[in-house]
Design a protein around this motif. Structure first.
Motif, short mmCIF file in Angstrom:
data_model
loop_
_atom_site.label_atom_id
_atom_site.label_comp_id
_atom_site.label_asym_id
_atom_site.label_seq_id
_atom_site.Cartn_x
_atom_site.Cartn_y
_atom_site.Cartn_z
N TRP A 277 10.67 -7.44 -3.22
CA TRP A 277 10.91 -6.89 -1.88
C TRP A 277 9.58 -6.61 -1.20
CZ3 TRP A 277 16.13 -5.31 -3.24
CH2 TRP A 277 17.01 -5.28 -2.14
N LEU A 278 9.55 -6.85 0.10
CA LEU A 278 8.42 -6.47 0.93
C LEU A 278 8.93 -5.50 1.99
CD1 LEU A 278 5.46 -6.79 1.90
CD2 LEU A 278 6.26 -8.68 3.36
N ASN A 279 8.30 -4.32 2.08
CA ASN A 279 8.67 -3.32 3.07
C ASN A 279 7.42 -2.86 3.81
OD1 ASN A 279 11.65 -2.65 2.37
ND2 ASN A 279 10.61 -2.54 0.38
N ALA A 280 7.54 -2.68 5.12
CA ALA A 280 6.37 -2.30 5.91
C ALA A 280 6.79 -1.43 7.09
CB ALA A 280 5.62 -3.53 6.41
N VAL A 281 5.85 -0.63 7.58
CA VAL A 281 6.08 0.25 8.72
C VAL A 281 4.83 0.28 9.58
CG1 VAL A 281 6.43 2.66 9.46
CG2 VAL A 281 7.76 1.76 7.56
N ALA A 282 5.03 0.27 10.89
CA ALA A 282 3.96 0.56 11.85
C ALA A 282 4.49 1.64 12.78
CB ALA A 282 3.57 -0.69 12.64
N LEU A 283 3.75 2.72 12.95
CA LEU A 283 4.23 3.79 13.84
C LEU A 283 3.07 4.41 14.59
CD1 LEU A 283 3.70 6.98 12.78
CD2 LEU A 283 5.34 6.27 11.05
N ILE B 267 3.31 -2.30 -5.68
CA ILE B 267 1.99 -2.03 -5.13
C ILE B 267 2.18 -1.52 -3.71
CG2 ILE B 267 -0.23 -3.04 -4.46
CD1 ILE B 267 0.17 -5.11 -6.67
N HIS B 268 1.48 -0.45 -3.37
CA HIS B 268 1.67 0.14 -2.04
C HIS B 268 0.33 0.48 -1.41
CE1 HIS B 268 0.76 4.37 -3.21
NE2 HIS B 268 1.24 4.00 -4.39
N GLY B 269 0.32 0.50 -0.07
CA GLY B 269 -0.90 0.83 0.66
C GLY B 269 -0.57 1.54 1.96
N ARG B 270 -1.54 2.30 2.46
CA ARG B 270 -1.34 3.04 3.72
C ARG B 270 -2.68 3.17 4.43
NH1 ARG B 270 1.12 8.84 2.93
NH2 ARG B 270 3.09 7.69 2.77
N TYR B 271 -2.67 2.91 5.75
CA TYR B 271 -3.83 3.19 6.59
C TYR B 271 -3.39 4.13 7.70
CZ TYR B 271 -7.06 2.95 10.46
OH TYR B 271 -7.90 3.31 11.48
N GLU B 272 -4.22 5.15 7.97
CA GLU B 272 -3.91 6.10 9.04
C GLU B 272 -5.14 6.38 9.89
OE1 GLU B 272 -0.86 9.29 8.54
OE2 GLU B 272 -1.65 9.26 6.49
N ILE C 175 10.04 -0.79 11.61
CA ILE C 175 10.22 -0.83 10.16
C ILE C 175 10.72 -2.22 9.78
CG2 ILE C 175 11.39 0.20 8.18
CD1 ILE C 175 11.67 2.76 9.73
N TYR C 176 10.12 -2.80 8.75
CA TYR C 176 10.44 -4.16 8.34
C TYR C 176 10.79 -4.17 6.86
CZ TYR C 176 9.81 -9.19 7.44
OH TYR C 176 9.98 -10.50 7.08
N SER C 177 11.81 -4.96 6.51
CA SER C 177 12.22 -5.09 5.11
C SER C 177 12.64 -6.53 4.85
CB SER C 177 13.38 -4.14 4.79
OG SER C 177 13.66 -4.13 3.42
N LEU C 178 12.11 -7.12 3.77
CA LEU C 178 12.41 -8.51 3.44
C LEU C 178 12.66 -8.66 1.94
CD1 LEU C 178 12.56 -11.51 4.31
CD2 LEU C 178 10.10 -11.66 3.78
N PRO C 179 13.92 -8.91 1.53
CA PRO C 179 14.17 -9.25 0.12
C PRO C 179 13.60 -10.63 -0.19
CG PRO C 179 16.19 -8.59 1.28
CD PRO C 179 15.15 -8.85 2.31
N LEU C 180 13.03 -10.77 -1.37
CA LEU C 180 12.40 -12.03 -1.79
C LEU C 180 13.02 -12.51 -3.10
CD1 LEU C 180 8.71 -10.95 -1.15
CD2 LEU C 180 10.07 -12.46 0.30
N LEU D 127 -0.05 2.53 9.42
CA LEU D 127 0.39 1.22 8.92
C LEU D 127 0.61 1.38 7.42
CD1 LEU D 127 -2.22 -1.06 10.73
CD2 LEU D 127 0.13 -0.56 11.47
N GLU D 128 1.79 0.98 6.97
CA GLU D 128 2.20 1.28 5.59
C GLU D 128 2.99 0.11 5.03
OE1 GLU D 128 3.78 5.46 4.48
OE2 GLU D 128 5.51 4.24 5.03
N ALA D 129 2.79 -0.23 3.76
CA ALA D 129 3.51 -1.36 3.18
C ALA D 129 3.63 -1.18 1.67
CB ALA D 129 2.82 -2.69 3.49
N SER D 130 4.67 -1.80 1.12
CA SER D 130 4.84 -1.85 -0.33
C SER D 130 5.42 -3.21 -0.72
CB SER D 130 5.76 -0.73 -0.83
OG SER D 130 7.09 -0.92 -0.37
N TRP D 131 5.03 -3.67 -1.89
CA TRP D 131 5.54 -4.93 -2.45
C TRP D 131 6.06 -4.63 -3.85
CZ3 TRP D 131 3.80 -7.69 -6.81
CH2 TRP D 131 4.38 -8.96 -6.99
N LEU D 132 7.31 -4.99 -4.08
CA LEU D 132 7.98 -4.71 -5.35
C LEU D 132 8.40 -6.02 -6.00
CD1 LEU D 132 9.57 -2.87 -7.41
CD2 LEU D 132 11.50 -3.02 -5.81
N ARG D 133 8.13 -6.15 -7.28
CA ARG D 133 8.64 -7.27 -8.06
C ARG D 133 8.95 -6.78 -9.46
NH1 ARG D 133 9.02 -12.83 -8.01
NH2 ARG D 133 8.98 -13.84 -10.07
N ASN D 134 10.25 -6.81 -9.81
CA ASN D 134 10.71 -6.33 -11.10
C ASN D 134 10.22 -4.91 -11.35
OD1 ASN D 134 12.18 -8.71 -11.73
ND2 ASN D 134 10.28 -9.72 -12.37
#
Length: 461
Positions: free
Chosen positions: A340-346, A374-379, A330-335, A363-370
């Motif tokens: 914010w950028l958040n991502a997961v690989a499991l 935007i979010h996406g998921r691949y399975e 699990i990855y999280s990066l404040p910008l 594989l899952e990720a989201s990008w937040l600004r104000n």
């Protein structure tokens, strides 16, 4: 539809009433090691560079991690799992005497159409409202002890019915004696009632015990509804029963030890998944076990590997035990700029005696600004004849079907109701499965959803 609207109004009134009683969190008692040493550097930089955080964002105050006085609250996941220290936290905080509390919730009021192009015969559409509410509290016990409780409730069975909501290729649990297939089951009213105690041996070491009925054993990654990358998606992953389905287990006892940023824990728990009576308490048996090793190499990462033996998880296949193995990052990066950028690989694997292991990758990720997310998921998931409730005489015993799902969506904040935010959103999913399933699902079926989402404000670090 009228019932859903009425439930939504009641839900919002309850949240507004609770936030109106909020007490300010005193900052003068904030432990120095929480206020400084464990603050993510990226977050600290972001706060210095950008003071445009929304006015209703809340301060995290002096609440520590649920299982350590010397870790930040942002590392809290589901059960005893870890998120990165840099993870965003959403909720309303309260303070009374020696106790500190937090309220967290998520409600989607949505229209969901699986296979809107009518390519197959297993799709469906529905207006429903996936939801959950969490209330937690903790206090110090002596100089080095920490007492914590957690409750998680869901009215899924009311807002979507006992059979759950349409979700192509999903499987797991049963309803009225039949397997739930191409639908996601509702969660129990009581999804977690837990109590834990942690003892700090030093700033670098803790031991803890976690008891829950129901709750989550030390198996798999943080459950999907608590991962920052998945908060905007109302659907459970197709890999749910390969990775994190044990997050509602009726009877859990976990012992763990932390040394620095490494944690080792083991659980005894009930293997059988919840039955279709969503408002009662299932019988605890403690017939299963699991172990998990977690490591946070930096403030941006949370890694785990785990393995468990699950005794007779499925009611309709009581003779089958499952060995489940998982690994996740699990990855999280404040910008800068309130982003914010958040991502997961499991990865998860279920292995039943006499059968090949069935694998799942997410594989899952989201990008937040104000206001925009935007979010996406691949399975990729391997579904068996049994999982999809197919006729073995047609498809062959032991047949396994690979399924791929691609999801892309967005959320946009529309307005604030006290400390609650209302967002609108939508998402689109494209499925690609084994061609042998085309007669049932069609070739590349597609799903579409539109929703309103109620959730709490982002908390400042």
């Amino acid at each position: 539809m009228k019932k859903l609207i009425g439930f939504t109004v009641l839900f919002c009134l309850m949240i507004l009433a609770s936030t109106a009683q909020q007490h300010p969190m005193p900052m003068k008692d904030t432990p120095k090691h929480i206020a400084k040493d464990t603050m993510p550097m990226e977050m600290d930089t972001m706060m210095k560079q950008d003071h445009t955080m929304m006015d209703d964002d809340m301060d995290m105050g002096n609440m520590s991690h649920a299982f350590s006085l010397h870790l930040p609250m942002s590392r809290n996941g589901s059960g005893t799992g870890w998120l990165p220290d840099a993870s965003p936290m959403y909720g309303n905080m309260y303070h009374k005497k020696n106790w500190m509390y937090m309220l967290h919730y998520n409600l989607f009021l949505r229209y969901n159409n699986q296979d809107f192009s009518n390519k197959g015969v297993r799709g469906g559409d529905k207006v429903d409202a996936p939801n959950w509410l969490m209330w937690m509290g903790q206090r110090k016990a002596g100089n080095n002890g920490l007492l914590h409780f957690n409750t998680m409730l869901s009215l899924d069975a009311v807002t979507m019915g006992g059979g759950g909501y349409p979700l192509l290729f999903q499987s797991g649990e049963a309803y009225k004696g039949k397997p739930i297939v191409d639908r996601q089951h509702p969660h129990d009213l009581f999804s977690e009632l837990s109590l834990s105690y942690a003892q700090a041996l030093s700033k670098k070491a803790d031991v803890f015990i976690y008891l829950a009925y129901p709750g989550e054993p030390a198996l798999g990654p943080v459950a999907f509804m608590h991962r920052p990358s998945a908060l905007y998606n109302p659907d459970a992953p197709l890999s749910h029963h390969w990775a994190d389905a044990t997050h509602v287990t009726f009877g859990v006892a976990t012992l763990g030890v932390r040394l620095g940023n490494v944690k080792l824990e083991g659980s005894s728990f009930t293997g059988r998944e919840p039955n279709d009576k969503r408002f009662d308490f299932d019988k605890p048996t403690f017939d299963s076990w699991s172990g998990r090793l977690s490591y946070n190499p930096s403030k941006n990462w949370a890694l785990q590997v785990s393995h468990g033996f699950i005794k007779s998880p499925e009611e309709l296949h009581a003779s089958e035990d499952v060995n489940r193995t998982t690994a996740s990052a699990i990855y999280s990066l404040p910008l800068p700029g309130s982003a914010w950028l958040n991502a997961v690989a499991l990865w998860g694997q279920n292995k039943i005696k006499g059968h090949d292991g069935e694998n799942a990758l997410l594989l899952e990720a989201s990008w937040l600004r104000n206001k925009l997310a935007i979010h996406g998921r691949y399975e990729y998931v391997q579904k068996s004849v049994e999982e999809l409730n197919l006729d073995e005489t047609i498809y062959g015993p032991g047949a396994v079907f690979p399924v791929n799902a691609f999801t892309l969506g967005f959320n946009y904040d529309l307005l604030h109701l006290g400390k609650t935010k209302l967002a609108g959103g939508s998402q689109f999913t494209l499925y690609h499965a084994d061609s042998r399933l085309n007669s049932l699902y069609g070739k590349n079926p597609m799903a579409f959803e539109v929703h309103l989402r109620f959730y709490p404000a982002l908390m400042k670090m």
